[in-house]
Write an enzyme that holds these catalytic residues in place. Structure first.
Site, PDB file in Angstrom:
ATOM      1  N   HIS A   1       0.785  -1.152  -0.010  1.00  0.00           N
ATOM      2  CA  HIS A   1      -0.088  -0.005  -0.019  1.00  0.00           C
ATOM      3  C   HIS A   1       0.819   1.423   0.064  1.00  0.00           C
ATOM      4  CE1 HIS A   1      -3.075   3.057   1.042  1.00  0.00           C
ATOM      5  NE2 HIS A   1      -3.781   1.948   0.873  1.00  0.00           N
TER       6      HIS A   1
ATOM      7  N   HIS B   1      -7.929   8.484   4.015  1.00  0.00           N
ATOM      8  CA  HIS B   1      -6.451   8.781   4.020  1.00  0.00           C
ATOM      9  C   HIS B   1      -5.906   9.587   4.753  1.00  0.00           C
ATOM     10  CE1 HIS B   1      -5.723   5.457   1.339  1.00  0.00           C
ATOM     11  NE2 HIS B   1      -6.876   5.607   0.585  1.00  0.00           N
TER      12      HIS B   1
ATOM     13  N   ASP C   1     -13.771  -2.488  -0.723  1.00  0.00           N
ATOM     14  CA  ASP C   1     -12.833  -1.784  -0.264  1.00  0.00           C
ATOM     15  C   ASP C   1     -13.649  -0.905   1.265  1.00  0.00           C
ATOM     16  OD1 ASP C   1     -10.837   0.137   0.375  1.00  0.00           O
ATOM     17  OD2 ASP C   1     -10.875   1.072  -1.381  1.00  0.00           O
TER      18      ASP C   1
END
Length: 567
Positions: free
Chosen positions: A219, A320, A360
């Protein structure tokens, strides 16, 4: 000879060859290709019906009979759209054919006896349980949500609502791996966990595989550099495990060409390959043309609608850990959300270049909408692009097979579990989902795990019959007590299986080792193996595949939406 009208037959025994069904409120229509039952010898349960002692039910011992038979069901799978009786024995699919009493009836391939339970499949559709390969294990309640949507296998990583898990599908290190495998042992769901793949030395990766990880996740938030990619894939090759990757959006460690070079032709599963979920901006989508790349989408971009762009910016800031007051964070977010590549993603799915769809979960995706958004995408493409080659004005069978493969057999092959799950085939775990056609893809009626009913749309438990309101999903017996361990699997690496981690961790579920993760390639993606040469204009973001501009309009209205969720 006695006869019956086609309509009356369908109402009594379900549709047969030549009959057609509309899937939910979509534009998708299927036509039955083959009927494994025998006209005049069909079995059906109930008062005055066939499955009675000395008639459709034999006198044979349980060892010679199915434990459960789903009668007269329509099966939708990558290999066909057929009508059949389905036998379940010892938690596995034991037969697809003609059920009944061989002492009284011809052509019986599935024996019904006193030890056989019946599930009425007349007028119902049966699919394999869905496989979601992009799970952030942020909260355990996701598992119930996924199960009631028709998903029976979850692959991903995490440790709960930790900051790292909010952003990445990673269960890092042996200690977390053990704790999480113990935690998910009590849920009626097949589960496999991914370790952290971001390291430039092999030893920390090997120990995670040995601890039970079925693969590793690279990632960008942990640093998806060429060195980390190369090291991670090297360990995967050693251990026959899969690697999933979220590539470098900011192109800090190199552009998409550097990442592809680091793959060195080795198999890898690319998450959200369009890029809105993360990856080299603006052209990560190019990798879906590589023979060693197994590309998937996550469901927020499925399908492209008038709301897609706006909702993605907000999601991205939260998932994020970005700050709206920092200009660089805003620029990072905006670089990932491109209408042109999202539109192209729709078309690439329809042409079979993108092979899988996942969620997700809670990290820019909805865990309960993998199945639903797959079929919304198929509908949108049917409306905008017309029939695919192989289909005609009567049916969309090929398109339906292409799309069902995206959340069943293809993710199973990608992650080395196709020998036990991923399709309605004899010998595989009886993870089966039953749908009323009007609710197909939206709200299943029954979800079977390992041959037992794990969840169902059930009415008031105090009512005199099962159907009075409130009808909602309730856990069933395969999700209770020791039944959980008997009905579900925990996937681990071959190294962990050989080391006996199940006993060491005190797991009750049966552990199954993943296999053939390194030999799988794009050509193994059923109905979704196209490898186009793709280019992305760096200024306009227009996507061209094999010389053809790929674009479509955003949907302003979709099926399988508000009318199904009024309450």
């Amino acid at each position: 000879m006695a006869s019956i009208t086609r309509q009356a037959y369908a109402e009594m025994f379900g549709p047969t060859v030549g009959d057609r069904l509309r899937l939910a409120d979509t534009a998708l229509v299927i036509e039955i290709e083959k009927d494994h039952t025998i006209y005049g010898e069909e079995v059906k349960f109930g008062g005055g019906k066939v499955i009675r002692d000395g008639m459709g039910q034999s006198q044979r011992m349980a060892a010679d009979c199915a434990d459960t038979v789903i009668t007269n069901a329509v099966i939708i799978d990558h290999w066909g759209i057929v009508k059949a009786d389905i036998a379940i024995k010892n938690g596995l699919i034991a037969g697809i054919g003609k059920a009944g009493n061989p002492d009284m009836q011809p052509g019986v391939t599935i024996v019904i006896g006193p030890g056989t339970e019946i599930i009425a499949g007349e007028g119902m559709i049966v699919t394999a349980g869905g496989i979601d390969t992009h799970i952030h294990f942020i909260c355990p309640q996701q598992i119930d949500e996924a199960l009631t949507s028709g998903v029976t296998t979850m692959i991903g990583g995490g440790t709960g609502p930790a900051t790292g898990t909010f952003a990445t599908t990673v269960t890092p290190g042996p200690w977390h791996m053990e704790r999480m495998l113990q935690a998910v042992d009590g849920y009626p769901m097949n589960i496999g966990l991914l370790g952290k793949g971001n390291a430039s030395q092999a030893a920390p990766l090997r120990e995670q595989i040995a601890a039970g990880a079925i693969g590793l996740k690279l990632h960008e938030d942990w640093g998806s550099t060429p060195a980390a990619i190369d090291c991670c894939l090297g360990v995967a090759d050693e251990t026959d495990t899969q690697v999933a990757i979220h590539t470098d959006t900011l192109n800090e460690g190199g552009f998409v060409e550097a990442t592809v070079a680091a793959f060195k032709g080795r198999t890898i599963h690319t998450y959200h390959t369009e890029g809105a979920g993360g990856g080299h901006a603006p052209d990560i989508i190019k990798v879906c043309g590589e023979a060693n790349v197994l590309p998937s989408s996550t469901n927020p971009t499925r399908p492209y609608t008038v709301n897609t762009l706006d909702e993605h910016l907000d999601m991205l800031m939260v998932c994020h850990h970005l700050d709206a007051s920092i200009a660089e964070d805003i620029a990072f977010a905006e670089s990932r959300i491109r209408r042109e590549t999202i539109a192209a993603e729709d078309v690439l799915h329809d042409l079979g270049a993108f092979s899988m769809i996942s969620s997700d979960s809670q990290a820019m995706g909805r865990v309960g909408e993998v199945v639903l958004r797959t079929w919304q995408t198929a509908h949108k493409m049917k409306v905008q692009r017309g029939s695919l080659p192989g289909d005609n004005a009567r049916h969309d069978n090929f398109r339906v097979k292409r799309y069902v493969a995206k959340y069943t057999i293809n993710p199973a092959r990608t992650h080395g579990i196709a020998h036990v799950v991923g399709s309605v085939e004899v010998g595989k775990l009886a993870d089966l989902v039953l749908w009323r056609p009007a609710f197909f893809g939206v709200k299943p009626s029954l979800i079977l795990k390992g041959g037992s009913i794990a969840s169902a749309a059930m009415g008031d438990p105090n009512a005199s019959i099962p159907t009075p309101q409130p009808v909602h999903y309730r856990p069933m017996f395969a999700g209770q007590g020791s039944g959980v361990a008997a009905a579900s699997l925990t996937f681990v690496s071959q190294a962990a299986q050989q080391a006996g981690v199940a006993d060491r961790y005190g797991l009750r579920k049966r552990t199954v080792a993943v296999e053939n993760c390194r030999s799988v390639s794009k050509r193994d993606m059923v109905h979704n193996d196209w490898q186009p040469d793709i280019s992305v204009d760096p200024e306009t973001y227009q996507v061209v595949a094999d010389g053809q501009l790929l674009t479509c309009e955003p949907a302003t209205e979709l099926p399988m939406a508000q009318r199904y969720f009024l309450f």
